[in-house]
Design an enzyme around this catalytic site. Structure first.
Site, mmCIF file in Angstrom:
data_model
loop_
_atom_site.group_PDB
_atom_site.id
_atom_site.type_symbol
_atom_site.label_atom_id
_atom_site.label_comp_id
_atom_site.label_asym_id
_atom_site.label_seq_id
_atom_site.Cartn_x
_atom_site.Cartn_y
_atom_site.Cartn_z
ATOM 1 C CB ALA A 106 -8.724 10.656 -8.553
ATOM 2 N N GLY A 149 -7.426 5.058 -9.957
ATOM 3 C CA GLY A 149 -8.390 4.549 -8.999
ATOM 4 C C GLY A 149 -9.385 3.580 -9.605
ATOM 5 C CD GLU A 200 -5.385 2.736 -6.626
ATOM 6 O OE1 GLU A 200 -4.461 2.617 -5.803
ATOM 7 O OE2 GLU A 200 -5.987 3.810 -6.826
ATOM 8 C CD GLU A 233 -2.711 6.067 -9.571
ATOM 9 O OE1 GLU A 233 -3.808 5.621 -9.221
ATOM 10 O OE2 GLU A 233 -1.923 5.424 -10.309
#
Length: 263
Positions: free
Chosen positions: A69, A114, A117, A137
């Protein structure tokens, strides 16, 4: 083609391999609101193209697949703005996860948060040996929200996923491979080449067969065995009476390369 910060390139003699190229190098492909929009649009375009048989997700940055992110952008967000961004981010990650054809991640450099991910949303993950992956995170007060808590646990099991998520540590490509989080480690700088090679092999098989095999595997994964076998039988029937099946059997007996109708 270009979809803002995510380019779509086609490969192979007939263009059956689509490459989604993350192209925000100045931010190491950090997922901003605009980047999430771009990835969502690109995956929708590819998912709707029946000529695509396999997908590779790669990066233009030699030292970063995606660093997660965009925390610089989020630093200025109000709670309302963060809530508004959430569906866009979810659509971006789900867009990769829900592609109907096999997807190979080509990871060189950092794949964090992310970014990891996105890789976990792919069916196969190829890492260059200098790659670094992780879900950090909880070290910044959030949790993995792009599917990481679910996808990683399904890949490696509870305790190994717990180690990666709860410690927020970074792992080398080989460490991640040993844990089962990535599928193949190749020399640094060659992940894209290897991913395209794998995707090309996939694209050479029956497109009906491959799509239906992926559907059977995905739909059956979280069911009991009896339900999974019913799903497999359903997808078998959808494949066995296809033009691809007829061509595959004929090509085998005639000792030639199949010319898949794709229907």
């Amino acid at each position: 083609m270009t979809t803002d910060l995510v380019r779509i390139e086609r490969h192979g003699e007939d263009g059956h391999v689509a490459e989604l190229v993350l192209d925000r190098p100045e931010a190491m492909n950090a997922v901003s609101t605009e980047m999430a929009h771009a990835l969502g649009r690109a995956t929708r375009e590819v998912a709707g193209d029946p000529t695509v048989r396999a997908v590779v997700v790669s990066s233009t940055h030699p030292k970063a697949f995606c660093v997660g992110a965009d925390l610089k952008e989020r630093n200025s967000f109000t709670d309302e703005q963060l809530r508004a961004q959430r569906p866009l981010a979810q659509a971006a990650y789900r867009g990769v996860l829900d592609l109907p054809v096999p997807v190979v991640a080509a990871v060189d450099g950092y794949a964090l948060g992310g970014g990891f991910e996105i890789a976990l949303s792919c069916d196969l993950v190829v890492c260059g040996e200098a790659a670094v992956v992780g879900l950090p995170e909880v070290s910044v007060g959030v949790i993995p929200g792009g599917g990481g808590t679910q996808l990683l646990t399904r890949r490696v099991g509870w305790s190994r996923a717990a180690r990666m998520v709860f410690t927020a540590q970074r792992f080398t490509a080989q460490e991640a491979h040993d844990l089962g989080a990535v599928d193949e480690v190749v020399p640094a700088g060659t992940a894209r080449e290897r991913a395209l090679e794998l995707a090309t092999v996939v694209a050479g098989n029956s497109p009906v067969g491959v799509r239906n095999a992926k559907a059977a595997m995905r739909r059956g994964f979280d069911t009991d065995l009896a339900a999974g076998l019913r799903i497999e039988d359903e997808m078998w029937a959808a494949t066995a009476f296809s033009a691809d099946r007829a061509e595959g059997v004929a090509a085998f007996n005639e000792k030639r390369r199949p010319q898949w109708p794709g229907r």
